[in-house]
Write a protein that holds these residues in place. Sequence first.
Motif, PDB file in Angstrom:
ATOM      1  N   LYS A 153      37.909  38.499  89.617  1.00  0.00           N
ATOM      2  CA  LYS A 153      37.410  38.787  88.336  1.00  0.00           C
ATOM      3  C   LYS A 153      38.571  38.112  87.462  1.00  0.00           C
ATOM      4  O   LYS A 153      40.100  38.220  87.533  1.00  0.00           O
ATOM      5  CB  LYS A 153      37.520  40.154  88.156  1.00  0.00           C
ATOM      6  CG  LYS A 153      36.460  40.994  87.910  1.00  0.00           C
ATOM      7  CD  LYS A 153      36.300  42.357  87.983  1.00  0.00           C
ATOM      8  CE  LYS A 153      37.092  42.824  86.722  1.00  0.00           C
ATOM      9  NZ  LYS A 153      37.026  44.456  87.035  1.00  0.00           N
ATOM     10  N   PHE A 154      38.317  37.317  86.501  1.00  0.00           N
ATOM     11  CA  PHE A 154      39.200  36.626  85.697  1.00  0.00           C
ATOM     12  C   PHE A 154      39.181  37.319  84.245  1.00  0.00           C
ATOM     13  O   PHE A 154      38.103  37.760  83.819  1.00  0.00           O
ATOM     14  CB  PHE A 154      38.910  35.180  85.366  1.00  0.00           C
ATOM     15  CG  PHE A 154      39.080  34.548  86.721  1.00  0.00           C
ATOM     16  CD1 PHE A 154      40.401  33.830  87.056  1.00  0.00           C
ATOM     17  CD2 PHE A 154      38.165  34.359  87.790  1.00  0.00           C
ATOM     18  CE1 PHE A 154      40.772  33.355  88.148  1.00  0.00           C
ATOM     19  CE2 PHE A 154      38.546  33.702  88.946  1.00  0.00           C
ATOM     20  CZ  PHE A 154      39.506  33.318  89.236  1.00  0.00           C
ATOM     21  N   ARG A 155      40.140  37.124  83.673  1.00  0.00           N
ATOM     22  CA  ARG A 155      40.335  37.520  81.960  1.00  0.00           C
ATOM     23  C   ARG A 155      40.731  36.172  81.339  1.00  0.00           C
ATOM     24  O   ARG A 155      41.645  35.143  81.777  1.00  0.00           O
ATOM     25  CB  ARG A 155      41.183  38.552  82.044  1.00  0.00           C
ATOM     26  CG  ARG A 155      41.170  39.445  80.617  1.00  0.00           C
ATOM     27  CD  ARG A 155      41.834  40.538  80.552  1.00  0.00           C
ATOM     28  NE  ARG A 155      41.446  41.549  81.132  1.00  0.00           N
ATOM     29  CZ  ARG A 155      42.010  42.796  81.391  1.00  0.00           C
ATOM     30  NH1 ARG A 155      43.400  42.776  81.372  1.00  0.00           N
ATOM     31  NH2 ARG A 155      41.481  43.827  81.915  1.00  0.00           N
ATOM     32  N   THR A 156      39.920  35.992  80.179  1.00  0.00           N
ATOM     33  CA  THR A 156      40.158  34.713  79.676  1.00  0.00           C
ATOM     34  C   THR A 156      40.961  35.013  78.428  1.00  0.00           C
ATOM     35  O   THR A 156      41.049  36.100  77.558  1.00  0.00           O
ATOM     36  CB  THR A 156      38.739  34.114  78.939  1.00  0.00           C
ATOM     37  OG1 THR A 156      37.715  34.261  79.885  1.00  0.00           O
ATOM     38  CG2 THR A 156      38.720  33.041  78.469  1.00  0.00           C
ATOM     39  N   THR A 157      41.933  34.078  78.165  1.00  0.00           N
ATOM     40  CA  THR A 157      42.627  34.174  76.865  1.00  0.00           C
ATOM     41  C   THR A 157      42.292  32.736  76.024  1.00  0.00           C
ATOM     42  O   THR A 157      42.423  31.559  76.471  1.00  0.00           O
ATOM     43  CB  THR A 157      44.051  33.989  77.095  1.00  0.00           C
ATOM     44  OG1 THR A 157      44.536  35.202  77.803  1.00  0.00           O
ATOM     45  CG2 THR A 157      44.895  34.002  75.804  1.00  0.00           C
ATOM     46  N   ILE A 158      41.884  32.738  74.785  1.00  0.00           N
ATOM     47  CA  ILE A 158      41.643  31.703  73.878  1.00  0.00           C
ATOM     48  C   ILE A 158      42.396  31.689  72.784  1.00  0.00           C
ATOM     49  O   ILE A 158      42.641  32.593  72.315  1.00  0.00           O
ATOM     50  CB  ILE A 158      39.933  31.588  73.401  1.00  0.00           C
ATOM     51  CG1 ILE A 158      39.150  31.650  74.660  1.00  0.00           C
ATOM     52  CG2 ILE A 158      39.919  30.177  72.648  1.00  0.00           C
ATOM     53  CD1 ILE A 158      37.660  31.799  74.281  1.00  0.00           C
TER      54      ILE A 158
ATOM     55  N   HIS B  47      31.737  36.246  76.589  1.00  0.00           N
ATOM     56  CA  HIS B  47      30.711  35.402  75.907  1.00  0.00           C
ATOM     57  C   HIS B  47      30.773  35.549  74.344  1.00  0.00           C
ATOM     58  O   HIS B  47      31.046  34.572  73.621  1.00  0.00           O
ATOM     59  CB  HIS B  47      29.091  35.658  76.213  1.00  0.00           C
ATOM     60  CG  HIS B  47      28.478  35.262  75.570  1.00  0.00           C
ATOM     61  ND1 HIS B  47      27.390  35.783  74.422  1.00  0.00           N
ATOM     62  CD2 HIS B  47      27.810  33.763  75.548  1.00  0.00           C
ATOM     63  CE1 HIS B  47      26.680  34.884  73.904  1.00  0.00           C
ATOM     64  NE2 HIS B  47      26.843  33.734  74.647  1.00  0.00           N
ATOM     65  N   LEU B  48      31.008  36.908  73.674  1.00  0.00           N
ATOM     66  CA  LEU B  48      31.205  36.981  72.368  1.00  0.00           C
ATOM     67  C   LEU B  48      32.453  36.433  72.005  1.00  0.00           C
ATOM     68  O   LEU B  48      32.484  35.530  70.921  1.00  0.00           O
ATOM     69  CB  LEU B  48      31.304  38.496  72.080  1.00  0.00           C
ATOM     70  CG  LEU B  48      31.514  38.745  70.877  1.00  0.00           C
ATOM     71  CD1 LEU B  48      30.620  38.287  69.509  1.00  0.00           C
ATOM     72  CD2 LEU B  48      31.818  40.350  70.492  1.00  0.00           C
ATOM     73  N   CYS B  49      33.670  36.432  72.861  1.00  0.00           N
ATOM     74  CA  CYS B  49      34.960  35.820  72.414  1.00  0.00           C
ATOM     75  C   CYS B  49      34.937  34.422  72.267  1.00  0.00           C
ATOM     76  O   CYS B  49      35.441  33.533  71.371  1.00  0.00           O
ATOM     77  CB  CYS B  49      35.785  36.272  73.680  1.00  0.00           C
ATOM     78  SG  CYS B  49      37.769  35.841  73.244  1.00  0.00           S
ATOM     79  N   ARG B  50      34.144  33.587  73.192  1.00  0.00           N
ATOM     80  CA  ARG B  50      33.876  32.126  72.913  1.00  0.00           C
ATOM     81  C   ARG B  50      33.043  31.773  71.801  1.00  0.00           C
ATOM     82  O   ARG B  50      33.437  30.986  71.153  1.00  0.00           O
ATOM     83  CB  ARG B  50      33.198  31.631  74.565  1.00  0.00           C
ATOM     84  CG  ARG B  50      33.922  31.788  75.451  1.00  0.00           C
ATOM     85  CD  ARG B  50      32.985  31.550  76.893  1.00  0.00           C
ATOM     86  NE  ARG B  50      33.818  31.922  78.140  1.00  0.00           N
ATOM     87  CZ  ARG B  50      34.045  31.163  79.034  1.00  0.00           C
ATOM     88  NH1 ARG B  50      34.093  29.957  78.714  1.00  0.00           N
ATOM     89  NH2 ARG B  50      34.922  31.506  79.907  1.00  0.00           N
ATOM     90  N   SER B  51      31.988  32.658  71.619  1.00  0.00           N
ATOM     91  CA  SER B  51      31.127  32.357  70.211  1.00  0.00           C
ATOM     92  C   SER B  51      32.023  32.134  69.078  1.00  0.00           C
ATOM     93  O   SER B  51      31.956  31.524  68.240  1.00  0.00           O
ATOM     94  CB  SER B  51      30.288  33.264  70.083  1.00  0.00           C
ATOM     95  OG  SER B  51      29.335  33.468  71.506  1.00  0.00           O
ATOM     96  N   ILE B  52      33.053  33.501  68.985  1.00  0.00           N
ATOM     97  CA  ILE B  52      33.842  33.434  67.958  1.00  0.00           C
ATOM     98  C   ILE B  52      34.867  32.454  67.684  1.00  0.00           C
ATOM     99  O   ILE B  52      34.962  31.863  66.681  1.00  0.00           O
ATOM    100  CB  ILE B  52      34.512  35.097  67.791  1.00  0.00           C
ATOM    101  CG1 ILE B  52      33.638  36.121  67.712  1.00  0.00           C
ATOM    102  CG2 ILE B  52      35.633  34.747  66.647  1.00  0.00           C
ATOM    103  CD1 ILE B  52      34.196  37.467  67.931  1.00  0.00           C
TER     104      ILE B  52
END
Length: 367
Positions: free
Chosen positions: A243-248, A210-215
């Motif tokens: 379980k997934f790991r997101t990369t933005i 969630h923090l990663c997406r906000s940043i």
Amino acid sequence: MYDQIWLVQLKAPCYQCGEPSVLDGLCTTCYEKDHPLIEVKTPLTLLACKKCGSVKIPGGWKKMTISAADSDDLWPHQLDILLDTEVKPLVRGIEITIEEEKRLDRVLHIILKILGKSHEDLPPHEEQYNVEVRFSYGTCDTCGMKSGGYYEATLQIRADGRQLKEEEEDDIIRTVTEMTIAQYGSDDKAFVTKISSDRYGMDFQIGSDHLCRSIADVLESKYLAERKQNYKLVGQDKRGKDKFRTTILIRLHRFGIGDFVKVLDKPCQVMAMSKAGLTCFDLTQRQRFTMNPKSSKWRTLEYLASKNDRRKFMVTTRVYGQPAQLMDSETYEITELDESLLDNDVEAGSTVYGLTVDDVFYLLPSE
Ligand SMILES: [Zn+2]
Ligand SMILES: [Zn+2]
């Protein structure tokens, strides 16, 4: 007058001690004894994280505010958190004073002085409670995950066809830090496990998806950047859920503030970049305009030159109604310019900047 005296005389004695009763058949003292101001147990255990000082409370860990975490004496802050959950007020409007009686290595004896009213018709009184607090130390969820290298998402910052500029790196690190600190109190996973930086860009491994997406949201709109997001299956959780790991990936434009672009094939200087859009100075029309990525103009946007390609000139002559003369500070070549284009305060000896595109000289807006 007579009636009142009559009533007082009618009052029965306190059924516990025989003194005149005041409330519910009890005297003040007995009433207050039966209706204490607070409830607190002793001894209490204060479980604190040995790394960050967080205090275990029912349902989680209460983090130290940054200012408290910096202080040498953490325990008064930790004690406040513990008492906040352990002291149960039984009436409203009490005042609590904490007095330290004795402090050993891991045991603290305190006296809680409570001021308040057992009943709104009674005057305030003070109660004292001797409480023993035993300190024990562990690792909070956040520190445990952090030291275990836990992360849910990776934020990658790249720039199109160039390296990140130092000021961009500084700004991005500042944004990540500030947003992480802001989330720290409410999100156990608000931490950055790893930051790496190389000539391709920067990578942040972030505890909270969630923090990663906000940043990413903030950086995307601030730099009007391109964003790509993908997910990788990394295993299953205890209940067998994937379980997934997101990369933005946030890709910054090749141009930054001060650089030159072409819009509708016309040379422009980038003046500002924000959520509102890209603000450019049209070097031909000599006026500013702002466009957003959804506008049709945006599709004609091309990189033209770096801000380092501009040249510095000294104004050698400026006379009203005659072409002004500018001398290139490196080649000493003289360029002539329509005098009316110069700002009013520019005079002989002043410094101005210009850019030559396809043999045409453009005067840049003053900084
Ligand atoms: Zn009594
Ligand atoms: Zn901790």
